[in-house]
Design a protein around this motif. Structure first.
Motif, PDB file in Angstrom:
ATOM      1  N   GLN A 143       0.694  -1.195   0.135  1.00  0.00           N
ATOM      2  CA  GLN A 143       0.091   0.063   0.005  1.00  0.00           C
ATOM      3  C   GLN A 143       0.869   1.176   0.099  1.00  0.00           C
ATOM      4  O   GLN A 143       0.399   2.208  -0.680  1.00  0.00           O
ATOM      5  CB  GLN A 143      -0.810   0.164   1.384  1.00  0.00           C
TER       6      GLN A 143
ATOM      7  N   ARG B 244       2.069   1.926  -3.506  1.00  0.00           N
ATOM      8  CA  ARG B 244       0.613   2.248  -4.270  1.00  0.00           C
ATOM      9  C   ARG B 244       0.378   3.900  -4.080  1.00  0.00           C
ATOM     10  O   ARG B 244       0.122   4.423  -4.988  1.00  0.00           O
ATOM     11  CB  ARG B 244      -0.444   1.254  -3.949  1.00  0.00           C
TER      12      ARG B 244
ATOM     13  N   CYS C 260      -1.267   3.245   6.581  1.00  0.00           N
ATOM     14  CA  CYS C 260      -0.205   2.460   6.129  1.00  0.00           C
ATOM     15  C   CYS C 260       1.210   3.002   6.356  1.00  0.00           C
ATOM     16  O   CYS C 260       2.139   2.269   6.408  1.00  0.00           O
ATOM     17  CB  CYS C 260      -0.487   2.026   4.436  1.00  0.00           C
TER      18      CYS C 260
END
Length: 505
Positions: free
Chosen positions: A159, A162, A238
């Motif tokens: 994550q 990303r 995250c």
């Protein structure tokens, strides 16, 4: 063949168990990797490339890791993550590093599916965030996740990468928005010509808000009127951002050339969220960015906090006490940022010939580790979190006797959000994930505190410490004594003889 593979698995597990007895050593990660390479070489020498024995090698390592106590595995996970952080930084610019990377990561693939994978992911995320904020994304980070992806059950590293990929796309959209706004102002009546406009700063993209706070990290390349400022809006779900690294208001610490682009970026975030129909959320600024400053003929690569310190030196000498008072940061965090600046080749070095040593060079002065006391503070926090979750699981199952595992996870997550487990039972609320709860469930199952129903394995039961006492309504029968007289048939030899046996029950 199956029996030989099982025997080899036991041999590997025994050897790894003996090797893991030295987990208290500082070079535990090097010892672990060396042990894996030796046993891997022995497996290939004895059995070749047969999949059964290579699988037995991995299961032997997994069996030894499962026997580690929680605190021991916790400290070992931090050492493993620190070891990988150093090796990945060394391989960053090496040619042909793909094969070396595969050999480096192979001993850690066995963490997949084990309880140690949760703590390993926690510490790896700390060092990964430090690398990404200090150096930016690289192909090497993606290659690591391709091989170790199954070792991260909560997928936090994936994550994080990303998030950075989304930032690049949103940066393009934000620059397009700036150009459209500039064209609109030029088309207005009485607008100034482009020659009279002051060149503005270029800003980075906001990420889609996915949490109550977004900690953007400013990166400044050159302080001044034409400074280029880029903002990374990162999701707090995250990215591990310590509360110690938060910044109250950028305008208090930086000149208008640096703080005004940040204000414009915050306004754009509010507008973009309103356009998307979402509720506007505030931004939480941090000190975790990076900057490029010119110091004579030298280019300095520093953190945002180090940039603030160096800008204060433009006017006069500054005492450390005044910096602590101005920023409100802990002394340990400030000293960590000052150490690279005051070393022999740093810009704050007052030694003879310091300016000539640093002329015409690229100096990387970023702190080596931004997250303080990772091994002590983080280990203590994980241990307390694990204890609270195990206590919640035990209390809920004690009250309900048996419960579906999905319902149990839901109740634990709800209790963690509320910070209470009934009247008079309160604790500080904290963020919890279903993977954390399932990890504690597996731990309690292995310890024998919980068990599955044979007919329905998805239903869990609490195993009481002692067998339940019989109900009071069922009275115990009183002990009765009875005498039984047994007579034998008369015989000619003993006509008058009689035998009597007295028994009781």
């Amino acid at each position: 063949l199956r029996g030989m593979a099982r025997c080899w698995r036991g041999v590997v597990q025994q050897q790894v168990g003996l090797g893991l007895g030295l987990l208290g050593a500082a070079d535990v990660a090097e010892r672990y990797c060396g042990l894996y390479r030796r046993l891997r070489g022995a497996t290939e020498e004895l059995f070749g490339q047969q999949a059964a024995f290579l699988g037995a090698l991995g299961r032997g390592f997994a069996g030894a890791l499962l026997q580690l106590p929680f605190l021991t595995a916790l400290h070992a996970s931090e050492r493993f993550a620190r070891y990988l952080d150093g090796k990945i930084q060394e391989l960053g610019g090496a040619a042909g590093s793909t094969g070396l990377l595969q050999q480096l990561l192979e001993p850690f693939v066995v963490f997949s599916g084990l309880e140690i994978a949760h703590t390993f992911e926690h510490f790896y995320r700390l060092y990964l965030g430090d690398r990404l904020l200090a150096q930016g994304p690289s192909w090497l980070e993606g290659a690591v996740l391709e091989q170790l992806g199954l070792c991260f059950p909560r997928r936090f590293p994936q994550q994080m990468l990303r998030d950075l990929a989304e930032s690049e796309e949103l940066q393009r959209r934000f620059r397009l928005f700036q150009l459209q706004e500039r064209d609109r102002r030029l088309l207005e009546p009485g607008a100034e010509s482009p020659e009279h406009e002051v060149s503005g700063a270029g800003w980075g993209p906001p990420c889609s808000p996915r949490g109550p706070e977004l900690p953007p990290c400013p990166r400044t390349q050159a302080p001044g009127e034409a400074a280029e400022v880029t903002v990374l809006a990162l999701s707090p779900r995250c990215w591990p951002v310590s509360p110690l690294c938060r910044m109250a208001e950028p305008g208090r610490f930086f000149p208008a050339a640096l703080s005004s682009p940040l204000g414009a970026f915050a306004a754009f975030c509010g507008q973009s969220q309103s356009w998307a129909g979402a509720r506007p959320r505030g931004l939480q600024w941090t000190w975790l960015g990076r900057a490029e400053l010119r110091f004579g003929a030298c280019v300095l690569h520093v953190s945002t906090l180090q940039m603030f310190v160096l800008l204060r030196f433009n006017g006069a000498e500054v005492a450390v006490e005044s910096l602590l008072q101005a920023t409100g940061l802990p002394a340990e965090l400030l000293q960590q940022a000052l150490a690279p600046l005051t070393e022999a080749r740093g810009p704050a070095d007052r030694g003879p010939g310091a300016s000539s040593r640093s002329s015409g060079r690229q100096l990387r002065l970023l702190p080596r580790q931004r997250y303080l006391r990772a091994e002590r503070a983080e280990s203590g926090a994980l241990e307390r979190k694990r204890n609270v979750l195990c206590c919640l699981l035990s209390r809920i199952l004690k009250a309900e006797k048996r419960l579906h595992i999905d319902n149990l996870v839901f109740r634990v997550l709800a209790a963690c959000q509320k910070g209470e487990l009934g009247p008079g039972l309160q604790f500080p609320s904290f963020c919890c994930h279903s993977v954390d709860v399932l990890s504690c469930v597996l731990h309690l199952l292995n310890q024998g505190y919980l068990r599955r129903q044979e007919e329905r394995p998805h239903v869990l039961e609490y195993v009481p410490d002692e067998s339940p006492a019989p109900p009071s309504s069922q009275a115990q029968p009183p002990v009765a004594f009875q005498t039984v007289e047994i007579k034998t048939a008369p015989s000619p030899a003993a006509a008058e003889r009689r035998q009597t046996f007295s028994t009781f029950r």
